[in-house]
Design an enzyme around this catalytic site. Structure first.
Site, mmCIF file in Angstrom:
data_model
loop_
_atom_site.group_PDB
_atom_site.id
_atom_site.type_symbol
_atom_site.label_atom_id
_atom_site.label_comp_id
_atom_site.label_asym_id
_atom_site.label_seq_id
_atom_site.Cartn_x
_atom_site.Cartn_y
_atom_site.Cartn_z
ATOM 1 N N HIS A 91 -12.975 2.005 0.331
ATOM 2 C CA HIS A 91 -12.921 0.895 1.305
ATOM 3 C C HIS A 91 -13.568 -0.365 0.734
ATOM 4 C CE1 HIS A 91 -13.190 4.072 4.769
ATOM 5 N NE2 HIS A 91 -11.914 3.759 4.565
ATOM 6 N N ARG A 118 -2.428 -2.174 -3.547
ATOM 7 C CA ARG A 118 -3.678 -1.481 -3.273
ATOM 8 C C ARG A 118 -3.706 -0.211 -4.116
ATOM 9 N NH1 ARG A 118 -5.642 1.843 2.010
ATOM 10 N NH2 ARG A 118 -7.803 1.988 1.350
ATOM 11 N N GLU A 178 -7.892 -6.152 5.073
ATOM 12 C CA GLU A 178 -7.785 -5.755 3.670
ATOM 13 C C GLU A 178 -6.565 -6.398 3.012
ATOM 14 O OE1 GLU A 178 -8.558 -1.707 5.239
ATOM 15 O OE2 GLU A 178 -9.239 -1.292 3.214
ATOM 16 N N ARG A 203 -12.477 14.332 8.505
ATOM 17 C CA ARG A 203 -13.285 14.736 7.337
ATOM 18 C C ARG A 203 -14.721 15.028 7.770
ATOM 19 N NH1 ARG A 203 -11.672 9.545 4.368
ATOM 20 N NH2 ARG A 203 -9.443 9.867 4.083
ATOM 21 N N ASN A 244 0.879 -1.167 0.000
ATOM 22 C CA ASN A 244 0.000 0.000 0.000
ATOM 23 C C ASN A 244 0.916 1.216 0.000
ATOM 24 O OD1 ASN A 244 -1.841 1.991 0.432
ATOM 25 N ND2 ASN A 244 -2.740 1.095 2.274
#
Ligand code: AMP
Length: 407
Positions: free
Chosen positions: A188, A99, A393, A249, A15
């Site tokens: 996601h 990813r 993940e 956020r 990633n």
């Protein structure tokens, strides 16, 4: 390529961000993680590698990493080290799973990386300018250093590509969609896919027969509706800014808020986007106290008003999305909580579920006391099964990668 892929092969999962690189090595057959690590502050003074071989202590090493190629070299060095390594030669790596944040409308599943695929990922950079270019740098550095090893792209957006048009379109002139593919994509996806599949598996059901809502509640947070095995709606949009209130956020706001702040505070659009991405969410709501839910939870239990309002606002937004997705699917069988907060915060799960009794969501508060493990936490005979399913993940990326290279 086919003949070098042997059973028991090791998959390297990467990633790659703009200044960091997370990696894991996973045995494709046993699905066990052999090692994990992080190269941080790439291209910045004070760069270091943090590395843990499974079952051993974490190691931190200060090393100069002026660029991503150097970071990948350092990663390969530590992975092949006589003492701490988990591979003795590069050929033990059967494939690398990358990813990739944005696959636009072009990718609805993982894919082997070719030069055409790279060009398409580059095209999608307009939709994810902070992420896709960094992801591509990781791909290219790996290709330079491991030219014979197949590379696979696993997209954060892919799982959501099954959303119907009425879920992904914004209520704005259609020409923007036609011209720019301006629409909702969702993120996601690897986590929503893995958790919904795992939940059905734990319950001994087929995902194709279930209506599942997955709440991925971490620093970034999103909810998705998975009906008959397919994503039919999700809370993030064109970017990960839409939807839930998150660590920093804002999630959903009236677009007029941007104009209002611009006029009142004399800010540019870029400055306001920075505020909405980095200074808002529970950090903003708590008046700068913390974006971290552990801090907020502690302060919540002390009754500090800034933490109480941040956590209550967060929980209510999640509950609103769950209600909406129950409507979209005409019911819900299974509600899953995952990621840092979803897996580890009984109080937040409880505050969310308090809104949902009308749907048949009833928690067993004793069972809800668990942290970070697979567990059914709803009351016996409750119409909706509520579960905690830790996300993984990296394992999902390793599975997809192995599946593709085994052909
Ligand atoms: P993630 O993005 O999935 O790594 O999740 C990170 C978020 O999970 C951070 O806000 C953490 O504070 C939160 N988190 C992790 N452990 C706990 C815990 N035990 N209780 C509450 N929040 C937690």
């Amino acid at each position: 390529m086919q003949e070098r892929v042997v059973l028991g092969m090791k998959i390297l999962v990467l990633n790659c961000g703009s200044s960091s690189l997370k990696f894991q090595v996973i045995d494709a057959e046993t699905e066990k993680r052999l090692a994990k690590g992080l190269c941080e502050r790439i291209g910045i003074a004070g760069s270091r590698v943090i590395y843990t071989k499974t079952g051993e202590d974490k190691k931190k090493m200060e090393v100069s990493m002026p660029n991503h190629k150097e970071a990948i070299l350092q990663m390969l060095k530590v992975l092949q080290d006589e003492k701490t390594g988990v591979i003795s030669e590069l050929s033990e790596i059967g494939a690398v799973g990358h990813r990739i944040v944005h696959g636009g409308e072009k990718f609805s599943k993982a894919t082997l990386i070719t030069s055409e695929v790279k060009a398409t990922i580059r095209e999608c950079s307009a939709l994810a300018p902070l992420h896709n270019p960094a992801n591509l740098i990781g791909v290219e550095a790996c290709q330079a250093l491991m030219p014979d090893i197949p590379m696979v792209a696993v997209f954060d957006t892919a799982f959501h590509q099954t959303m119907p048009e009425e879920a992904y379109l914004y209520g704005i002139p259609y020409s923007y969609y036609e011209k720019y593919r301006l629409r909702r994509y969702g993120f996601h996806g690897t986590s929503h896919d893995y958790v919904s599949e795992r939940a059905a598996e734990i319950l001994g059901k087929k995902r194709e027969d279930c209506k599942i809502i997955v709440c991925h509640l971490g620093n970034g947070a999103s909810v998705s509706a998975v009906k008959n095995g397919q994503c039919v709606d999700t809370s993030m949009g064109l970017t990960p800014l839409e939807g839930l209130v998150m660590g920093t956020r804002s999630g959903d706001i009236d677009p007029a808020v941007i104009e209002f702040i611009a006029h009142k505070e004399g800010r540019t659009i870029d400055e306001i986007m920075n505020i909405l991405n980095k200074e808002s969410g529970v950090l903003g709501l708590s008046d700068g106290f913390s974006p971290d839910f552990r801090d907020l939870e502690r302060a919540y239990f002390e009754g500090r008003p800034e933490a109480v309002r941040a956590i209550r606002t967060f929980a209510r937004r999640v509950a609103k999305y769950i209600g909406a997705y129950a409507a979209v699917m005409n019911g819900v069988d299974v509600l899953c909580f995952t990621a840092g907060v979803g897996e580890n915060s009984p109080i937040i799960r409880s505050l969310i579920c308090e809104y949902l009794g009308f749907l048949g969501v009833h928690l067993d508060e004793d069972k809800n006391g668990i942290y970070g493990q697979e567990e059914i936490i709803s009351a016996e005979n409750a119409p909706v099964t509520v579960m905690v399913v830790p996300t993984n993940e990296e394992l999902a990326i390793a599975r997809e990668t192995a599946r593709l290279v085994k052909g």
